[in-house]
Design an enzyme around this catalytic site. Sequence first.
Site, PDB file in Angstrom:
ATOM      1  N   ASP A 173       2.402  -3.316  -3.400  1.00  0.00           N
ATOM      2  CA  ASP A 173       3.392  -2.327  -2.935  1.00  0.00           C
ATOM      3  C   ASP A 173       4.569  -2.998  -2.238  1.00  0.00           C
ATOM      4  O   ASP A 173       4.420  -4.028  -1.591  1.00  0.00           O
ATOM      5  CB  ASP A 173       2.692  -1.345  -1.977  1.00  0.00           C
ATOM      6  N   ASN A 186       2.584   8.038  -9.980  1.00  0.00           N
ATOM      7  CA  ASN A 186       3.879   7.369 -10.130  1.00  0.00           C
ATOM      8  C   ASN A 186       4.778   7.995 -11.197  1.00  0.00           C
ATOM      9  O   ASN A 186       5.973   7.704 -11.256  1.00  0.00           O
ATOM     10  CB  ASN A 186       3.695   5.861 -10.399  1.00  0.00           C
TER      11      ASN A 186
HETATM   12  C1  IPE Z   1       0.552   2.697  -4.870  1.00  0.00           C
HETATM   13  O1  IPE Z   1       1.843   2.541  -4.360  1.00  0.00           O
HETATM   14  C2  IPE Z   1       0.561   2.533  -6.365  1.00  0.00           C
HETATM   15  C3  IPE Z   1       0.858   1.193  -6.873  1.00  0.00           C
HETATM   16  C4  IPE Z   1       1.051   0.111  -6.145  1.00  0.00           C
HETATM   17  C5  IPE Z   1       0.909   1.063  -8.300  1.00  0.00           C
HETATM   18  P1  IPE Z   1       2.804   3.790  -4.094  1.00  0.00           P
HETATM   19  O2  IPE Z   1       4.079   3.220  -3.601  1.00  0.00           O
HETATM   20  O3  IPE Z   1       2.864   4.649  -5.293  1.00  0.00           O
HETATM   21  O4  IPE Z   1       2.038   4.570  -2.948  1.00  0.00           O
HETATM   22  P2  IPE Z   1       2.576   5.641  -1.902  1.00  0.00           P
HETATM   23  O5  IPE Z   1       3.389   6.643  -2.670  1.00  0.00           O
HETATM   24  O6  IPE Z   1       3.429   4.919  -0.912  1.00  0.00           O
HETATM   25  O7  IPE Z   1       1.359   6.209  -1.257  1.00  0.00           O
HETATM   26  C1  IPE Z   2       5.010  -0.855  -5.982  1.00  0.00           C
HETATM   27  O1  IPE Z   2       6.224  -0.919  -5.321  1.00  0.00           O
HETATM   28  C2  IPE Z   2       5.171  -0.753  -7.479  1.00  0.00           C
HETATM   29  C3  IPE Z   2       4.718   0.521  -8.068  1.00  0.00           C
HETATM   30  C4  IPE Z   2       4.254   1.532  -7.407  1.00  0.00           C
HETATM   31  C5  IPE Z   2       4.825   0.643  -9.505  1.00  0.00           C
HETATM   32  P1  IPE Z   2       7.036   0.395  -4.959  1.00  0.00           P
HETATM   33  O2  IPE Z   2       7.933   0.719  -6.100  1.00  0.00           O
HETATM   34  O3  IPE Z   2       6.128   1.485  -4.537  1.00  0.00           O
HETATM   35  O4  IPE Z   2       7.895  -0.114  -3.742  1.00  0.00           O
HETATM   36  P2  IPE Z   2       8.242   0.703  -2.422  1.00  0.00           P
HETATM   37  O5  IPE Z   2       6.947   1.103  -1.787  1.00  0.00           O
HETATM   38  O6  IPE Z   2       9.065   1.896  -2.827  1.00  0.00           O
HETATM   39  O7  IPE Z   2       9.008  -0.275  -1.599  1.00  0.00           O
HETATM   40 MG    MG Z   3       5.384   2.020  -2.733  1.00  0.00          MG
END
Ligand code: IPE
Ligand code: IPE
Ligand code: MG
Length: 257
Positions: free
Chosen positions: A25, A73
């Site tokens: 993340d 997502n």
């Molecule tokens: C969790 O991250 C999913 C992945 C890393 C693929 P998110 O960024 O989607 O999680 P939330 O929305 O902050 O809980």
């Molecule tokens: C994780 O990084 C990747 C996926 C969930 C696919 P994020 O895209 O959630 O990055 P932040 O949390 O918005 O910084």
């Molecule tokens: Mg994230």
Amino acid sequence: MSGKNASRKTAQPALVPRHVAVVMDGNGRWATRRLLPRTAGHKFGADALTRLVRGCVQQGVQYLTVFAFSSENWKRPAEEVSALMELFVQALQRETPELAAQGVCLRFLGDREPLNARMRELMAQAESAVVEPLRMRLNVALNYGGRWDIVQAARAAQAAGVELTEQSLGRYMCLADIPEPDLLIRTGGEHRVSNFLLWQLAYTEFYFTETLWPDFDEQTLAHAIADFARRERRFGRVSDKPAASGDPADPAGLRVA
Ligand code: IPE
Ligand code: IPE
Ligand code: MG
């Protein structure tokens, strides 16, 4: 054999988690801080995954499970979702032979139905690659949700007509054939599970770091593993370590004299 070597031999295996799970993340924030589009963060995130895999193979981790795309997502802007899907296709084409050369085999978990045909084909090809000798299994959670996993398992168990128990349902969960994760690492500073392996994480040790995913490197992994090595896993039992008279620098009493 010297005393030092002997202690290293006995201490080493228990200190390395057999199965590591990772919530990768922080890609979006990493990019935004650099005034880049969020998708640039995902691109650099793919390089961090390469470092994670290499680091885990070097450390002797046997199973690595990464969260690449959650069932939630899809709620992101359409351009971000399609950029992510395109990145997965490119990464699969580029990395599958490279992973096999490192002794890493691939498997996917999640609902494949909404994914496009090209992607599903590449996933199936990657899963059928012969890897010899095998050093680590890499499981990629793609369109995965822990609640989806429980429901698919319950449906499969029901279709097979088995009586529902923890054990019988557990056999239908994703990754039922490998040990449950010992260590879960989440980067990006959030302290939540976000619908990752809800069933399988029942007794997993959690490690959270502020490091944003594209900055993840072998050193971050080493810190997480060192932290794991200091934990005492009790699985509901009482401690088998002597009461708190021990060394404050080694509270779990893991250090071998
Ligand atoms: C969790 O991250 C999913 C992945 C890393 C693929 P998110 O960024 O989607 O999680 P939330 O929305 O902050 O809980
Ligand atoms: C994780 O990084 C990747 C996926 C969930 C696919 P994020 O895209 O959630 O990055 P932040 O949390 O918005 O910084
Ligand atoms: Mg994230």
